[in-house]
Design a protein around this motif. Structure first.
Motif, short mmCIF file in Angstrom:
data_model
loop_
_atom_site.label_atom_id
_atom_site.label_comp_id
_atom_site.label_asym_id
_atom_site.label_seq_id
_atom_site.Cartn_x
_atom_site.Cartn_y
_atom_site.Cartn_z
N SER A 389 45.78 -74.71 18.09
CA SER A 389 45.81 -74.54 19.24
C SER A 389 46.19 -76.01 19.04
O SER A 389 46.08 -76.71 20.49
N TRP A 470 48.44 -71.84 25.25
CA TRP A 470 48.35 -71.05 23.53
C TRP A 470 47.46 -70.40 23.06
O TRP A 470 46.33 -70.58 23.92
N THR A 486 40.67 -77.02 24.19
CA THR A 486 41.22 -76.85 23.68
C THR A 486 40.28 -75.96 22.34
O THR A 486 38.85 -76.26 22.79
#
Length: 542
Positions: A389, A470, A486
């Motif tokens: 990601s 994501w 992230t």
């Protein structure tokens, strides 16, 4: 006399309306997708690989430096063709890997193919008077009910699976689909050449009715196994003897010189260990200078083949463009070029052996992949690669050339997503998105049409409150405005969400969670909403 003028006016209006209805005034759409191409792998993004045809599209069109995909093949393709999140569309995970995560098996959004909550853009364009074609990789279902034909493509020659030998695929294990049935592959012919032959034949066969067409050119290059026609590999002989460390640096500085990357961005050091698609290995990421001469020779050969694959793909894109010019359809065509995700880290046979000698590397008899060192060079400014990601997995090069556009070569930095393309295509075709299709209620688009941005009526597509998330293999991220959180497992990440200002720190080098606690909390709350709204079933990485 006045009545005659009125009748003439009405006839003209009816004529123009008829022209609009039969499609002759609407543009063709060509969507070109490279498979596992890195952010810096084409010339206009900083590469030394010869890509004159792709670069020409960029020169006449626009380069997008803020374009995002999913972290792997089929999730990206689901988002691309449906305009919504992959966890909604049926590819919350790759079909071939769902079984590793029992909590996802049989759950909505994890079917492994496009489900009934979405409609493929090919179906909508077909309903709006377009011919619809695909040649290349499908990876969105293996059965007839999940095939390109079932999803709106009139003509197809597609690899249904994730990958295959580029010269001699085994269609028993890597099935191909042609129009309404399973098909054999013309053995001995190179994949990008075959797909382009098919594309041209599809267009040629339907020219007489003058309807517009949508062509999905889904090349399987440069996905491993690394194989290419010998003449294309030979062009790069000795080119990569400088090694992957130097290539990464050269690509980075070339992208800065082209305005792709800001001049104040610093190239961060590489990690100490290798990353793999599903996990982080405990093997060291060796610097080039530590390799023996023979090891360097083998590694350089891998990149020569990879470059040859990209060069050949560009050559075939040139073939397609030349044909469109010959039939006077080039100017009235919208072109979109992108990669489905970042470069792959798979290594295949690390060193040649009796079954895979050096002289066979790149031929149909070999099975080679180039590994994480070269993938870092392909990512250049981006951190890591496919399956992650981090930016290297989801930040893709994109080029768009509008119909009748001749002067471009501009860089668009606005945040855009792979989910924006289906709405764009439907918009340019004059269609509207339905609330239901074939009796099934549809999930709404999460993307938005790029036409206002392309027509310079707006400076952005998504405002600073737009959220994109994501999740794949337990690696997670969320973007909102310039901020991104992230989550990647150690040692590449902390195992918890980190906060980055992507505009100032595109390399994701500086965690700002402690400096901006309120922003960090806001992003974590947005992540929780994303998981709930999209039916994400969290999985630990493999």
């Amino acid at each position: 006399m006045k009545n005659n003028y009125f009748i003439l006016f009405v006839l003209c209006c009816l004529f123009l309306f008829a022209k609009r209805r039969d499609g002759t005034k609407r543009p063709n759409i060509i969507l070109i997708v490279a498979d596992d191409l890195g952010y810096s792998d084409v010339g206009c993004f900083g590469s030394e690989v010869a890509t004159p045809n792709i670069d020409a599209l960029a020169k006449q069109g626009q380069i997008f430096t803020g374009f995002y995909t999913a972290a792997a093949c089929s999730p990206s393709r689901a988002m691309l063709l449906t305009g919504t999140d992959n966890h909604i569309a049926g590819l919350g995970n790759m079909a071939e890997h769902v079984t590793y995560f029992p909590q996802q098996v049989g759950q909505p959004g994890y079917e492994g193919y496009l489900n009934n909550s979405v409609v493929c853009i090919a179906q909508l364009l077909k309903d709006n008077g377009y011919h619809t074609y695909i040649a290349g990789k499908w990876h969105l279902g293996l059965t007839p009910e999940q095939s390109p034909a079932a999803k709106g493509f009139e003509r197809s020659f597609a690899l249904l699976d994730a990958y295959a030998n580029h010269f001699f695929p085994d269609t028993r294990t890597n099935p191909f689909w042609e129009d309404q049935h399973y098909a054999e592959y013309p053995n001995g012919q190179y994949s990008s050449n075959v797909y382009t032959d098919k594309m041209i034949s599809f267009i040629k066969q339907d020219r007489a009715d003058k309807k517009p067409f949508f062509l999905y050119a889904a090349y399987t290059a440069p996905h491993w196994p690394l194989q290419a026609p010998p003449s294309f590999i030979k062009k790069y002989s000795g080119k990569y003897d400088i090694g992957y460390d130097s290539l990464r640096s050269l690509r980075f500085h070339a992208s800065q010189a082209k305005g792709i990357v800001a001049t104040n961005v610093q190239l961060p050091p590489l990690p100490a260990v290798k990353g793999e698609l599903y996990e982080i290995a405990d093997r060291p990421l060796l610097p080039w200078r530590s390799l023996s001469k023979e090891e360097q020779r083998i590694e350089a050969r891998k990149m020569e083949i990879y470059a040859g694959m990209i060069d050949n793909m560009d050559y075939n894109i040139g073939r397609l463009i030349r044909y469109l010019k010959e039939i006077n359809e080039y100017n009235n065509t919208l072109f979109v070029f992108l990669s489905d995700n970042g470069p792959d880290v798979f290594e295949g046979n690390v060193t040649p052996d009796k079954m895979n000698p050096y002289s066979y590397m790149g031929t149909a008899n070999s099975f080679i992949a180039y590994g994480p060192q070269w993938a870092h060079a392909s990512s250049a400014v981006n951190s890591f690669y496919k399956g992650y990601s981090a930016e290297g997995g989801i930040h893709s090069p994109m080029i768009i050339k509008m119909p009748f556009q001749e002067k471009g070569n501009s860089i668009i930095t606005a945040f855009t997503t792979i989910m924006d393309l289906a709405p764009t295509f439907l918009d340019i075709a004059g269609g509207t998105y339905p609330s239901s299709y074939n009796g099934n209620r549809l999930a709404p688009y999460k993307g938005a049409s790029l036409l206002p941005l392309l027509n310079k009526k707006s400076a952005y597509v998504h405002d600073s409150n737009y959220v994109m998330g994501w999740e794949l293999f337990g690696r997670c991220a969320l973007r909102k405005g310039k901020w991104k959180i992230t989550k990647i497992e150690p040692p590449f990440g902390k195992g918890t969400f980190e906060l980055f200002d992507i505009e100032k720190d595109p390399t994701e080098s500086h965690d700002l969670a402690n400096l901006y606690p309120d922003t960090y909390k806001e992003m974590l709350d947005a992540w929780k909403r994303y998981v709930k709204d999209n039916g994400v079933i969290m999985a630990e990485h493999l």
